[in-house]
Structures are given as structure tokens and as C-alpha cells.
Design a protein around this motif. Sequence first.
Motif, PDB file in Angstrom:
ATOM      1  N   LYS A 196       0.837  -1.212   0.000  1.00 27.14           N
ATOM      2  CA  LYS A 196       0.000   0.000   0.000  1.00 27.14           C
ATOM      3  C   LYS A 196       0.865   1.252   0.000  1.00 27.14           C
ATOM      4  N   ASP A 197       1.895   1.284   0.835  1.00 25.49           N
ATOM      5  CA  ASP A 197       2.784   2.452   0.877  1.00 25.49           C
ATOM      6  C   ASP A 197       3.490   2.656  -0.454  1.00 25.49           C
ATOM      7  N   TYR A 198       3.914   1.571  -1.064  1.00 24.97           N
ATOM      8  CA  TYR A 198       4.612   1.659  -2.349  1.00 24.97           C
ATOM      9  C   TYR A 198       3.674   2.210  -3.428  1.00 24.97           C
ATOM     10  N   VAL A 199       2.452   1.671  -3.486  1.00 24.76           N
ATOM     11  CA  VAL A 199       1.485   2.111  -4.499  1.00 24.76           C
ATOM     12  C   VAL A 199       1.168   3.596  -4.319  1.00 24.76           C
ATOM     13  N   ALA A 200       0.968   4.000  -3.069  1.00 24.76           N
ATOM     14  CA  ALA A 200       0.651   5.410  -2.809  1.00 24.76           C
ATOM     15  C   ALA A 200       1.773   6.311  -3.305  1.00 24.76           C
ATOM     16  N   GLU A 250       4.278   5.586  -5.560  1.00 24.81           N
ATOM     17  CA  GLU A 250       4.567   5.475  -6.996  1.00 24.81           C
ATOM     18  C   GLU A 250       3.442   6.034  -7.867  1.00 24.81           C
ATOM     19  N   LYS A 251       2.206   5.914  -7.426  1.00 25.47           N
ATOM     20  CA  LYS A 251       1.071   6.336  -8.239  1.00 25.47           C
ATOM     21  C   LYS A 251       0.502   7.683  -7.810  1.00 25.47           C
ATOM     22  N   GLY A 252       1.067   8.277  -6.762  1.00 30.07           N
ATOM     23  CA  GLY A 252       0.635   9.599  -6.343  1.00 30.07           C
ATOM     24  C   GLY A 252      -0.682   9.616  -5.604  1.00 30.07           C
ATOM     25  N   PHE A 253      -1.068   8.464  -5.005  1.00 27.75           N
ATOM     26  CA  PHE A 253      -2.291   8.420  -4.214  1.00 27.75           C
ATOM     27  C   PHE A 253      -2.009   8.917  -2.795  1.00 27.75           C
ATOM     28  N   ASP A 254      -3.007   9.481  -2.180  1.00 29.62           N
ATOM     29  CA  ASP A 254      -2.953   9.748  -0.749  1.00 29.62           C
ATOM     30  C   ASP A 254      -3.209   8.414  -0.044  1.00 29.62           C
ATOM     31  N   ALA A 255      -2.247   7.952   0.750  1.00 33.08           N
ATOM     32  CA  ALA A 255      -2.360   6.638   1.378  1.00 33.08           C
ATOM     33  C   ALA A 255      -3.631   6.511   2.199  1.00 33.08           C
ATOM     34  N   ARG A 256      -4.121   7.639   2.741  1.00 33.05           N
ATOM     35  CA  ARG A 256      -5.325   7.595   3.566  1.00 33.05           C
ATOM     36  C   ARG A 256      -6.572   7.282   2.749  1.00 33.05           C
ATOM     37  N   THR A 257      -6.500   7.484   1.425  1.00 31.29           N
ATOM     38  CA  THR A 257      -7.665   7.216   0.578  1.00 31.29           C
ATOM     39  C   THR A 257      -7.705   5.774   0.071  1.00 31.29           C
ATOM     40  N   ILE A 258      -6.616   5.034   0.257  1.00 33.36           N
ATOM     41  CA  ILE A 258      -6.572   3.633  -0.183  1.00 33.36           C
ATOM     42  C   ILE A 258      -7.234   2.774   0.884  1.00 33.36           C
ATOM     43  N   LYS A 259      -8.411   2.274   0.600  1.00 31.78           N
ATOM     44  CA  LYS A 259      -9.193   1.518   1.577  1.00 31.78           C
ATOM     45  C   LYS A 259      -8.803   0.039   1.633  1.00 31.78           C
ATOM     46  N   GLU A 260      -8.388  -0.491   0.507  1.00 29.05           N
ATOM     47  CA  GLU A 260      -7.967  -1.901   0.489  1.00 29.05           C
ATOM     48  C   GLU A 260      -7.099  -2.149  -0.736  1.00 29.05           C
ATOM     49  N   VAL A 261      -6.114  -3.041  -0.568  1.00 25.25           N
ATOM     50  CA  VAL A 261      -5.299  -3.518  -1.689  1.00 25.25           C
ATOM     51  C   VAL A 261      -5.426  -5.034  -1.742  1.00 25.25           C
ATOM     52  N   ARG A 262      -5.888  -5.537  -2.879  1.00 22.53           N
ATOM     53  CA  ARG A 262      -5.987  -6.985  -3.060  1.00 22.53           C
ATOM     54  C   ARG A 262      -4.909  -7.444  -4.031  1.00 22.53           C
ATOM     55  N   VAL A 263      -4.196  -8.496  -3.642  1.00 21.09           N
ATOM     56  CA  VAL A 263      -3.222  -9.106  -4.536  1.00 21.09           C
ATOM     57  C   VAL A 263      -3.950 -10.163  -5.370  1.00 21.09           C
ATOM     58  N   LEU A 264      -4.008  -9.935  -6.677  1.00 26.63           N
ATOM     59  CA  LEU A 264      -4.698 -10.866  -7.565  1.00 26.63           C
ATOM     60  C   LEU A 264      -3.782 -11.986  -8.045  1.00 26.63           C
ATOM     61  N   LEU A 322      -2.479  -6.180  -8.891  1.00 23.96           N
ATOM     62  CA  LEU A 322      -3.208  -5.628  -7.751  1.00 23.96           C
ATOM     63  C   LEU A 322      -4.551  -5.050  -8.162  1.00 23.96           C
ATOM     64  N   ARG A 323      -5.479  -5.060  -7.212  1.00 21.02           N
ATOM     65  CA  ARG A 323      -6.715  -4.297  -7.326  1.00 21.02           C
ATOM     66  C   ARG A 323      -6.736  -3.333  -6.126  1.00 21.02           C
ATOM     67  N   VAL A 324      -6.695  -2.032  -6.449  1.00 21.91           N
ATOM     68  CA  VAL A 324      -6.576  -1.008  -5.411  1.00 21.91           C
ATOM     69  C   VAL A 324      -7.885  -0.240  -5.320  1.00 21.91           C
ATOM     70  N   PHE A 325      -8.454  -0.216  -4.120  1.00 22.40           N
ATOM     71  CA  PHE A 325      -9.724   0.474  -3.887  1.00 22.40           C
ATOM     72  C   PHE A 325      -9.423   1.842  -3.260  1.00 22.40           C
ATOM     73  N   VAL A 326      -9.696   2.908  -4.036  1.00 25.46           N
ATOM     74  CA  VAL A 326      -9.426   4.276  -3.595  1.00 25.46           C
ATOM     75  C   VAL A 326     -10.754   4.973  -3.312  1.00 25.46           C
ATOM     76  N   ASN A 327     -10.894   5.466  -2.088  1.00 16.54           N
ATOM     77  CA  ASN A 327     -12.101   6.187  -1.652  1.00 16.54           C
ATOM     78  C   ASN A 327     -13.372   5.343  -1.741  1.00 16.54           C
ATOM     79  N   GLU A 328     -13.227   4.047  -1.718  1.00 12.76           N
ATOM     80  CA  GLU A 328     -14.391   3.175  -1.656  1.00 12.76           C
ATOM     81  C   GLU A 328     -13.984   1.814  -1.115  1.00 12.76           C
ATOM     82  N   MET A 329     -14.932   1.164  -0.464  1.00  8.89           N
ATOM     83  CA  MET A 329     -14.696  -0.168   0.079  1.00  8.89           C
ATOM     84  C   MET A 329     -15.207  -1.216  -0.906  1.00  8.89           C
ATOM     85  N   PRO A 330     -14.541  -2.347  -0.998  1.00  9.35           N
ATOM     86  CA  PRO A 330     -15.050  -3.397  -1.884  1.00  9.35           C
ATOM     87  C   PRO A 330     -16.402  -3.902  -1.401  1.00  9.35           C
TER      88      PRO A 330
END
Length: 523
Positions: free
Chosen positions: A21-25, A27-41, A58-66
Motif C-alpha cells: 500500500k505504501d509503495y502504491v501510494a 509510486e502512483k501519487g495516491f494519498d495513502a489515507r484514501t486507499i481503503k484496500e489492496v488486493r493481490v490478484l 493488484l486491485r486497489v480500492f481508492v475512496n471506496e470499500m469493496p
Amino acid sequence: MVHELQIRVLPNIAASTATIKDYVAKEKGFDARTIKEVRVLKRSIDARQRTIFVNLSLRVFVNEMPDDMPFHKTDYPDVSNGQRAVVVGEGPAGLFAALKLIELGIRPIVVERGKDVRNRKTDLARITKTHKVETDSNYCFGEGGAGAYSDGKLYTRSKKRGNVEKILNVFCQHGASENILSDAHPHIGTDKLPRVIENMRNTIIGCGGEVHHQTRMTSLIINGDTVEGIETVDTETGLEKSFRGPVILATGHSARDVYQYLHSSNVDMEAKGIAVGVRLEHPSKLIDQIQYHNKEGRGKYLPAAEYSFVTQVDGRGVYSFCMCPGGFVIPAATGPEQIVVNGMSPSNRNGQWSNSGMVVELRPEDIDGDPVMKMLEWQKRVERDCWMQGNMRQTAPAQRMCDFVNGKLSYDLPKTSYAPGLISSPLHFWLPSHVSHQLREGFKDFGRKSRGFLTNEAVVIAVETRTSSPIRILRDTERLMHVRLHGLFPCGEGAGYAGGIVSAGVDGERCAEMCAEYLVSRR
């Protein structure tokens, strides 16, 4: 918003969801606080170069829960009043056949010659303590089949035959780790698989099906050209009982009494090619050093290393089989006067040794004898020869790897995971000459491909013969029903149509579907 990403990272980053999650935030410029879940596919290790990378989908859920679960659940209805079908064998083929029957509204009656998966443990421990094998309860027979206590690997190449993802999802629904959905080589582990199997059995019973342990099939009930059920005997009390319905025959690759009965009853079968050889055991640290190109081994963030080898010698395949990193070698005989070895490993794969089957392709045309039974009879002879070499106990004949290649007796043997113990023996001399020769040449080739692999730190343990069924029970390719007997569905490894837990599960589901169609046609 949901983002699908492919990343390639160092092992320390792939080690946890938090670091990913920290890496994705970052590298992709996301606010880590907005990443609700990261699923490894999907997860795979690339160890081809000195720097090891982990490839992640990966499937990254930003500002929403799965709004869904990581796996797809199957609904199993109450089938207490449904039509009945008999499932013989409670290995992966039988379990998945029974669950699929329930999906389709049919009531499965499952009979298993061995004990339930928990009570099997006592008989398995007794093999090491007394060197005696219980013929109906051992590493091959009992609830869960051969896979229950021999590693639980879920990797398969037979993805064109059926829905592999469905099999993995059903395992997750019954308690397996969700990691099996993403790992390139999924693995449940012998420490966790028994509970999963128990949960599958509880689903069958809870939906109105039946499961009968210590119940061995003695014959089919045949009326003309139709199978209408089975006759059984309770292995504890000796009581006989019949069960009626079309039969899914999923008895596993070691049910030799079933093959003998079918052959004597003129049920159409044929000899099938198998692979035979040995178990090869290395120190796990050595395999880690070789595969990860690092004298320190795997380090903190990598799993125990795997390997896969294949070559051709005299027109026959020589290859590694059922590799168990951080695992141990087990006694897998199913009766007296046999030594058979197999491999297994716990979910964390943290043992001192790593082992693999090293086997040689054997075809029916290579062996003389009865057209149907010759491969089985060859297996039996080699296993008895091995037992004789092991002092007529479960002590396995063994030889250091380089000594085997060079045709020298090993005057001592390294420490081993094989609990009944090893005895030094000239495997190069008494194994069938073509098997011994092809293994030696294969080992030389593998040593050239992987520096350090061919070593006297490794030990060759005899004999690995139960890689697959030596017989195929003939069935129609479309209906999956026996070519002559209506209502009989040969299924899974024991029938010669699968080669592991997942492929057996897939075949079980397919046979259940065809059985359901058959029942509809008979109304």
C-alpha cells in the motif's frame, strides 16, 4: 475508484499488504489515507537474475470499500429429498463431485474406505513407530485422499479441462487461505488442509448428504449393462451394506483391490503410462542458495525456494515432480511388503530439507505382461524389492546423490526428514536398469544447468512409484460415463483422468454434471 495495477518490486516491499500500500501510494501519487484496500490478484517470484523481484497484479480500492468478498461463494441447497448418487472415495475428486451434486440438487452418498481426516493421524504415526501399514488408513487412504497429508499443492497445468478458479474458491470458502487465489504455485499445507477437508465434509452432511467412513466398496451392483449401486463392507465391524444410485468411482491411484475386482469382472480398462523413480532430498538452505543466487539463502522476505527440472534421456522424460520446499519425505505404502515414498510440507515451508520426486517416464510398451495389469504388477515388484532392501521394514534404501551417479555405495548417509529412517543401499545396482540409467543421466544434466545441485549433501531415497494411476478405466469422452456400463462414472486420478488435487477436483465436478444429466434422462 478501483484501479488495476501491475507492479514489479523487491521482496521486502511485497512482504505485506501495508508495504505494498505504501509503495502504491508513493509510486502512483495516491494519498495513502484514501486507499481503503489492496488486493493481490496474482503473485509470482522472478529469480532468474541475482536481484530477485516479485511480480504483483493488484486491485486497489481508492475512496471506496469493496462490496464483495475476495473469493466467490457457492450456494449449497438442502438436498435431503433429492435423487441419490453414490460417490466412492473421499479424496479431492470425490469431495468436489459430492459438492457439485449438491449444487445440482442431487443427494450424494459418499463412501470412504479409510478413517476421517483427524483419526488417520494415529495410523500415520504408527507407521514410523512400528513400521506397520494399516491397509485402509494410511497416507493414501482415508478422508481427503493422498493429498490430505502429502502437501496440498494446488498448481495444475490442466486449465483447459474445467474451472480451476472454482476449485480454489471452494477451498477458500471452506477455510483455505485466500493466498491460494493469487500465488503462482498455490499451496495449502499439510497442517491446514485437514480442517478444510472437515469443513467440506460438514457442508455435505449439513445439506442432507451422507458420508460413510471405514466403508470399503467390495463390488458394483450391475443389472445388465447398468450400474445401479455398490456393495460395501464396514472395515471395523465386517457388516455388509448396499447403496443404490449411479456411481461416481473416485477411488484414487492406489486402490489396487478395486482394479483387481474390475479386471476380474471384465470392466473395460487399459494400462496407462506412469512415472517412477526416487525422492531427492537436499538441505533447504542449499536449494535457497542455488535458486536465489545468494550464499545467505532466502533471507527474511522470500519463501523456501522451489525448482523444476526436465530433460530427455533415451527418448523418455526425466523430471522433478511434486517439489516440497522446506518439507519432509513420508512413507506412503498402502500395504505390507511395500516401500513407497512421497513428499509433503507445512504451510510455512520452514523445514531443514527440501525434496522432490525425481522420476522417469514409463510407457506400457516398455513392459511385458497382461495388457491391463502389467504396469500395476511392475509397480508392485519394484516396491517389494525396495522393501527387501530396507530390511523388510519401512526403513528406506538410500544413497548419496553423487555416489548414485558414480555407481558407488554410500558408507554413510546425511541426516534426513524421513522419520522411519534410511539404510545405505546401492540403488544404482538394484533399481530397474533403465530407471537407474535415466535418473543418473538426468541428474548430470540438472547439475550442469544448476551449479551445486549435483552434490553428496543430497540423498536419493527409494522408491517413488505412485505418481499417477497405472490403469485407465475407459469412459466416453463426452458423457464421461464408462464405455459399456451405464451409470458408472470413472473419475479422478484413480480412473486415470487427473494428476493432482486441482485436476482431480475439476474432474469430480465434470463427472457430477454428467451424472446429473444421466439422472434426468432416467426419469
